[in-house]
Write an enzyme that holds these catalytic residues in place. Sequence first.
Site, PDB file in Angstrom:
ATOM      1  N   LEU A  12       0.824  -1.216   0.000  1.00 34.08           N
ATOM      2  CA  LEU A  12       0.000   0.000   0.000  1.00 34.08           C
ATOM      3  C   LEU A  12       0.857   1.264   0.000  1.00 34.08           C
ATOM      4  CD1 LEU A  12      -2.843  -0.949   2.527  1.00 34.08           C
ATOM      5  CD2 LEU A  12      -2.724  -1.342   0.056  1.00 34.08           C
ATOM      6  N   HIS A  13       0.383   2.252  -0.766  1.00 31.63           N
ATOM      7  CA  HIS A  13       1.041   3.558  -0.839  1.00 31.63           C
ATOM      8  C   HIS A  13      -0.040   4.630  -0.772  1.00 31.63           C
ATOM      9  CE1 HIS A  13      -0.413   3.460  -4.934  1.00 31.63           C
ATOM     10  NE2 HIS A  13       0.328   2.403  -5.227  1.00 31.63           N
TER      11      HIS A  13
ATOM     12  N   GLY B 169      -1.531   6.292  -2.900  1.00 33.53           N
ATOM     13  CA  GLY B 169      -2.639   6.137  -3.860  1.00 33.53           C
ATOM     14  C   GLY B 169      -3.747   5.279  -3.254  1.00 33.53           C
ATOM     15  N   HIS B 170      -3.336   4.127  -2.695  1.00 34.80           N
ATOM     16  CA  HIS B 170      -4.322   3.268  -2.028  1.00 34.80           C
ATOM     17  C   HIS B 170      -4.968   4.007  -0.857  1.00 34.80           C
ATOM     18  CE1 HIS B 170      -1.348   0.137  -3.577  1.00 34.80           C
ATOM     19  NE2 HIS B 170      -2.476  -0.265  -4.129  1.00 34.80           N
TER      20      HIS B 170
ATOM     21  N   GLN C 211      -8.482   5.921 -10.711  1.00 37.59           N
ATOM     22  CA  GLN C 211      -8.390   6.294 -12.133  1.00 37.59           C
ATOM     23  C   GLN C 211      -7.060   5.842 -12.730  1.00 37.59           C
ATOM     24  OE1 GLN C 211      -8.703  10.547 -13.101  1.00 37.59           O
ATOM     25  NE2 GLN C 211      -7.518  10.101 -14.940  1.00 37.59           N
ATOM     26  N   LYS C 212      -6.073   5.607 -11.852  1.00 41.53           N
ATOM     27  CA  LYS C 212      -4.759   5.115 -12.309  1.00 41.53           C
ATOM     28  C   LYS C 212      -4.929   3.925 -13.249  1.00 41.53           C
ATOM     29  CE  LYS C 212      -0.333   3.947 -12.074  1.00 41.53           C
ATOM     30  NZ  LYS C 212      -0.284   2.546 -11.885  1.00 41.53           N
ATOM     31  N   ASP C 213      -5.862   3.019 -12.893  1.00 45.90           N
ATOM     32  CA  ASP C 213      -6.155   1.859 -13.736  1.00 45.90           C
ATOM     33  C   ASP C 213      -7.476   2.133 -14.461  1.00 45.90           C
ATOM     34  OD1 ASP C 213      -4.051  -0.302 -12.779  1.00 45.90           O
ATOM     35  OD2 ASP C 213      -4.732   0.794 -11.024  1.00 45.90           O
TER      36      ASP C 213
ATOM     37  N   ARG D 124       4.544  -1.076  -8.317  1.00 48.92           N
ATOM     38  CA  ARG D 124       5.643  -1.530  -9.174  1.00 48.92           C
ATOM     39  C   ARG D 124       6.788  -0.515  -9.242  1.00 48.92           C
ATOM     40  NH1 ARG D 124       1.205  -4.166 -12.134  1.00 48.92           N
ATOM     41  NH2 ARG D 124       1.615  -6.389 -12.078  1.00 48.92           N
TER      42      ARG D 124
HETATM   43  P1  AMP Z   1      -3.503  -2.373  -6.937  1.00 54.17           P
HETATM   44  O1  AMP Z   1      -3.070  -2.688  -5.542  1.00 54.17           O
HETATM   45  O2  AMP Z   1      -2.389  -1.911  -7.825  1.00 54.17           O
HETATM   46  O3  AMP Z   1      -4.365  -3.440  -7.544  1.00 54.17           O
HETATM   47  O4  AMP Z   1      -4.441  -1.105  -6.798  1.00 54.17           O
HETATM   48  C1  AMP Z   1      -5.577  -1.129  -5.970  1.00 54.17           C
HETATM   49  C2  AMP Z   1      -6.407   0.089  -6.255  1.00 54.17           C
HETATM   50  O5  AMP Z   1      -5.645   1.270  -5.972  1.00 54.17           O
HETATM   51  C3  AMP Z   1      -6.851   0.198  -7.720  1.00 54.17           C
HETATM   52  O6  AMP Z   1      -8.199   0.635  -7.771  1.00 54.17           O
HETATM   53  C4  AMP Z   1      -5.905   1.207  -8.279  1.00 54.17           C
HETATM   54  O7  AMP Z   1      -6.420   1.923  -9.386  1.00 54.17           O
HETATM   55  C5  AMP Z   1      -5.708   2.123  -7.091  1.00 54.17           C
HETATM   56  N1  AMP Z   1      -4.455   2.873  -7.241  1.00 54.17           N
HETATM   57  C6  AMP Z   1      -3.224   2.375  -7.501  1.00 54.17           C
HETATM   58  N2  AMP Z   1      -2.334   3.376  -7.645  1.00 54.17           N
HETATM   59  C7  AMP Z   1      -3.009   4.531  -7.488  1.00 54.17           C
HETATM   60  C8  AMP Z   1      -2.657   5.915  -7.535  1.00 54.17           C
HETATM   61  N3  AMP Z   1      -1.423   6.306  -7.782  1.00 54.17           N
HETATM   62  N4  AMP Z   1      -3.625   6.824  -7.322  1.00 54.17           N
HETATM   63  C9  AMP Z   1      -4.903   6.430  -7.074  1.00 54.17           C
HETATM   64  N5  AMP Z   1      -5.311   5.151  -7.022  1.00 54.17           N
HETATM   65  C10 AMP Z   1      -4.379   4.213  -7.225  1.00 54.17           C
END
Ligand code: AMP
Length: 286
Positions: free
Chosen positions: A32-33, A35-36, A154-156, A193
Amino acid sequence: MLINSIEEVRRNVKEWKKEGLKIGLVPTMGALHAGHLSLIKKAKKTCDRVVVSVFVNPIQFGPSEDFDKYPRTLDADEKLCNQEGVDIVFAPSPKEMYGDAGRLSNDTLTYVCPPFFYVNKLCGKTRVGHFDGVCTVVLKLFNIVQPDCAFFGQKDAQQVIIVKKMVKDLNVPVEITQCPIVREESGLALSSRNKYLTEEGKKDALVLNKILNNIKSCYQKGITDISALKETAYSFLTDKHDLEYLEILDRNTLEEKSQADNNSIALIACRVEGVRLIDNIYLGGI
Ligand code: AMP
């Protein structure tokens, strides 16, 4: 509270439902960062109880992708979630989610397959089967947690469009909220990543955001021809950049157009130091 079992999540959710509480789900793969955390904060603001799932979903990774080396930092994730006041961190094992299905495939598992129109482009073009894996795990999480709302970034962008489509087509009673992209001060979009990148790689990775910002500013100056807008990217790319795609599409439907408008989104995927990075920008405001 960290929970690994589906049954235990269900027990807690059942009690919350009895009390008429509004439940939010933030699906993640962990590491988690900020963004999460922005998704979690949004969920905390709008829901009475928040569940964060942390699950590196094997069925959304292709055979040559980074499933084994994907960063797994559950202790740190749990701490961050506790700081944010998350009620449940749901971190099931692959076995808990998929049983003993051996090598997972659609011979042994019921999959949710989003429509070809949405998956035969952008990330879906090279990551064949990726969005089948995403939709399948998201629908499973919806069925386990039964949230009122779920939060995606929105990132994805392609992912959230496809999840919204699934929810609409299958009448899933979950409201999808999309949250803006969180970036480092440098402009680099936060991603789990990014951990794979060296300091130099992180600098080279800024090109994604630079290309997107430049396209947006050209659009705002009056260039609407999509081929011309895409052309502007090439002066930024060096031999450090392995461009996978750069597309300008409709931000709601992913339809192709010849002219950009205020509903357009520019999306990019590019490898830097072998790490596949994605980013996007709305051309017409937020
Ligand atoms: P992941 O752990 O990469 O599957 O991401 C989980 C959720 O966090 C997904 O809905 C992503 O779009 C969101 N997410 C990942 N990176 C960011 C970011 N930089 N800003 C906003 N949401 C993010």
